[in-house]
Write a protein that holds these residues in place. Structure first.
Motif, mmCIF file in Angstrom:
data_model
loop_
_atom_site.group_PDB
_atom_site.id
_atom_site.type_symbol
_atom_site.label_atom_id
_atom_site.label_comp_id
_atom_site.label_asym_id
_atom_site.label_seq_id
_atom_site.Cartn_x
_atom_site.Cartn_y
_atom_site.Cartn_z
ATOM 1 N N VAL A 149 -6.036 10.595 -8.725
ATOM 2 C CA VAL A 149 -6.382 9.183 -8.502
ATOM 3 C C VAL A 149 -6.419 8.843 -7.012
ATOM 4 N N ASP A 150 -6.538 9.878 -6.173
ATOM 5 C CA ASP A 150 -6.733 9.691 -4.728
ATOM 6 C C ASP A 150 -5.575 8.944 -4.069
ATOM 7 N N ILE A 151 -4.365 9.393 -4.377
ATOM 8 C CA ILE A 151 -3.165 8.842 -3.752
ATOM 9 C C ILE A 151 -2.559 9.901 -2.843
ATOM 10 N N ASN A 152 -2.152 9.474 -1.645
ATOM 11 C CA ASN A 152 -1.540 10.385 -0.690
ATOM 12 C C ASN A 152 -0.043 10.476 -0.951
ATOM 13 N N LEU A 153 0.413 11.683 -1.253
ATOM 14 C CA LEU A 153 1.840 11.913 -1.449
ATOM 15 C C LEU A 153 2.436 12.251 -0.080
ATOM 16 N N SER A 154 3.021 11.244 0.585
ATOM 17 C CA SER A 154 3.483 11.429 1.961
ATOM 18 C C SER A 154 4.889 12.009 2.046
ATOM 19 N N LYS A 155 5.618 12.003 0.938
ATOM 20 C CA LYS A 155 6.981 12.549 0.939
ATOM 21 C C LYS A 155 7.352 12.999 -0.452
ATOM 22 N N LEU A 156 7.925 14.197 -0.563
ATOM 23 C CA LEU A 156 8.462 14.681 -1.829
ATOM 24 C C LEU A 156 9.790 15.361 -1.525
ATOM 25 N N GLN A 157 10.862 14.780 -2.031
ATOM 26 C CA GLN A 157 12.204 15.290 -1.755
ATOM 27 C C GLN A 157 12.885 15.637 -3.067
ATOM 28 N N SER A 158 13.404 16.839 -3.161
ATOM 29 C CA SER A 158 14.062 17.268 -4.398
ATOM 30 C C SER A 158 15.578 17.175 -4.278
ATOM 31 N N ASP B 225 7.199 9.470 -2.081
ATOM 32 C CA ASP B 225 6.566 8.326 -1.408
ATOM 33 C C ASP B 225 5.065 8.475 -1.581
ATOM 34 N N MET B 226 4.427 7.420 -2.076
ATOM 35 C CA MET B 226 3.004 7.456 -2.396
ATOM 36 C C MET B 226 2.271 6.356 -1.636
ATOM 37 N N GLU B 227 1.194 6.733 -0.932
ATOM 38 C CA GLU B 227 0.386 5.776 -0.189
ATOM 39 C C GLU B 227 -0.959 5.598 -0.878
ATOM 40 N N PHE B 228 -1.422 4.345 -0.970
ATOM 41 C CA PHE B 228 -2.648 4.068 -1.712
ATOM 42 C C PHE B 228 -3.387 2.888 -1.087
ATOM 43 N N LYS C 48 -4.801 1.880 -8.370
ATOM 44 C CA LYS C 48 -4.663 3.342 -8.350
ATOM 45 C C LYS C 48 -3.211 3.747 -8.577
ATOM 46 N N PHE C 49 -2.318 3.008 -7.964
ATOM 47 C CA PHE C 49 -0.898 3.319 -8.146
ATOM 48 C C PHE C 49 -0.480 3.112 -9.598
ATOM 49 N N GLU C 50 -0.909 2.000 -10.194
ATOM 50 C CA GLU C 50 -0.561 1.727 -11.588
ATOM 51 C C GLU C 50 -1.154 2.796 -12.514
ATOM 52 N N LEU C 51 -2.370 3.254 -12.196
ATOM 53 C CA LEU C 51 -2.993 4.308 -12.983
ATOM 54 C C LEU C 51 -2.205 5.608 -12.860
ATOM 55 N N ALA C 52 -1.764 5.911 -11.634
ATOM 56 C CA ALA C 52 -0.971 7.121 -11.419
ATOM 57 C C ALA C 52 0.304 7.086 -12.260
ATOM 58 N N LEU C 53 0.952 5.930 -12.312
ATOM 59 C CA LEU C 53 2.166 5.809 -13.122
ATOM 60 C C LEU C 53 1.867 6.065 -14.594
ATOM 61 N N ASP C 54 0.761 5.518 -15.076
ATOM 62 C CA ASP C 54 0.385 5.722 -16.482
ATOM 63 C C ASP C 54 0.139 7.197 -16.785
ATOM 64 N N LEU C 55 -0.424 7.913 -15.801
ATOM 65 C CA LEU C 55 -0.750 9.326 -16.013
ATOM 66 C C LEU C 55 0.465 10.236 -15.956
ATOM 67 N N ILE C 56 1.420 9.914 -15.090
ATOM 68 C CA ILE C 56 2.555 10.821 -14.913
ATOM 69 C C ILE C 56 3.747 10.478 -15.809
ATOM 70 N N ASN D 1 0.816 -1.219 0.000
ATOM 71 C CA ASN D 1 0.000 0.000 0.000
ATOM 72 C C ASN D 1 0.853 1.273 0.000
ATOM 73 N N LYS D 2 2.133 1.113 -0.364
ATOM 74 C CA LYS D 2 3.025 2.274 -0.425
ATOM 75 C C LYS D 2 4.089 2.014 -1.482
ATOM 76 N N ALA D 3 4.542 3.072 -2.122
ATOM 77 C CA ALA D 3 5.593 2.944 -3.129
ATOM 78 C C ALA D 3 6.492 4.167 -3.083
ATOM 79 N N SER D 4 7.734 3.966 -3.460
ATOM 80 C CA SER D 4 8.693 5.060 -3.595
ATOM 81 C C SER D 4 9.131 5.126 -5.052
ATOM 82 N N ILE D 5 9.076 6.318 -5.625
ATOM 83 C CA ILE D 5 9.470 6.481 -7.021
ATOM 84 C C ILE D 5 10.479 7.616 -7.146
ATOM 85 N N TYR D 6 11.218 7.578 -8.235
ATOM 86 C CA TYR D 6 12.161 8.627 -8.577
ATOM 87 C C TYR D 6 11.768 9.151 -9.959
ATOM 88 N N PHE D 7 11.770 10.481 -10.117
ATOM 89 C CA PHE D 7 11.443 11.030 -11.430
ATOM 90 C C PHE D 7 12.042 12.418 -11.606
#
Length: 284
Positions: free
Chosen positions: A225-234, A249-252, A257-265, A200-206
């Motif tokens: 897509v109703d995902i909580n962005l719990s951390k954003l570090q630049s 860091d994304m909580e879902f 929903k997470f897979e959909l968010a990836l497709d959108l971004i 129910n959580k993922a960390s991504i880099y972009f």
């Protein structure tokens, strides 16, 4: 998150610090009391040892603290490695005063510990006229005291350090702020990282092209897509002119929903990488 305890052979897990440190406490919670820790001098060494299947079964790395904030070099180490995040632990940092067996408070003349640990305990320490000696590590201070058995030295360290080095806990929980938590990431080699069905959580880099509004577009899609962005570090991109990459860091509540968010971004980014998909950690 449930700890990954089992009846199989104890895991060999790389940690930064000495036996008795808070990294070991986190390892014991996640893998069980019998976990075998491989003590490393630096976080860079943790990544090296964790990456080598001949040396370890995985690793644990502190990534942020509620008082000190993010450990930025560790984010960079993670991005440069091929390791995956497979779990996390939120550990309450409890600082304790310990001495050799039989030593009393009135016998103490010096207190040894890492400068951060000393700072966390100033309210307690200010009541005594002790010399405060800064060291490189809390657990190392405990180990040195166990060897010297000095009747005039106390150290600040974890309860686990007192147990390992046979020291007496003369004053427990002496830290000033009682909500001092450190977040630890559980790391695995990519080929060993198994899929977690109830993640129910993922960390991504972009990173984006850094044009006007490019980051806002990414964040808006995540929100859609109703995902909580719990951390954003630049982070600045080395060699670029003020361009930045991001760790998020994304909580879902739904993997879809997470897979959909990836497709959108994905179309909005120049690079997108998944650092790990795992269960949100519990606070202990």
């Amino acid at each position: 998150m449930e700890s990954r305890k089992s009846n199989t052979a104890p895991k060999k897990i790389a940690i930064q610090g000495y036996e008795g440190c808070f990294h070991q406490e986190a390892a014991q919670y996640y893998y069980g009391k019998q976990v075998e820790v491989i003590a490393c001098d630096t976080f860079r060494d943790v990544v090296k040892v964790t990456s080598d299947k001949k040396l370890s079964d995985g690793g644990i790395m502190a990534i942020e603290n509620t008082i000190a904030g993010s450990i930025l070099p560790n984010y960079n180490l993670l991005q440069k490695s091929k390791l995956k995040i497979v779990g996390e632990v939120y550990l309450l940092i409890r600082q304790n005063l310990m001495v050799s067996i039989g030593v009393r408070l009135e016998d103490i003349k010096e207190v040894h510990s890492h400068p951060m640990a000393i700072q966390q305990c100033f309210k307690f320490l200010d009541d005594y006229n002790w010399k405060l000696v800064e060291t490189e590590d809390t657990a190392l201070s405990a180990r040195k005291l166990s060897k010297s058995k000095s009747p005039h030295v106390a150290v600040i360290a974890s309860k686990l350090a007192a147990e390992i080095y046979d020291l007496e806990l003369i004053a427990p929980n002496i830290h000033t702020l009682k909500n001092n938590y450190t977040r630890f990431l559980i790391l695995s080699r990519e080929e060993d990282a198994i899929d977690i069905p109830d993640a129910n959580k993922a960390s991504i880099y972009f990173h984006t092209d850094n044009s006007k509004g490019s980051l806002a577009k990414v964040l808006n899609k995540i929100n859609e897509v109703d995902i909580n962005l719990s951390k954003l570090q630049s982070f600045p991109i080395p060699g670029s002119d003020w361009k930045y990459s991001f760790h998020a860091d994304m909580e879902f509540d739904s993997r879809d929903k997470f897979e959909l968010a990836l497709d959108l971004i994905r179309p909005l980014t120049e690079e997108l990488r998944i650092n790990g998909i795992y269960r949100k950690g519990k606070t202990i």
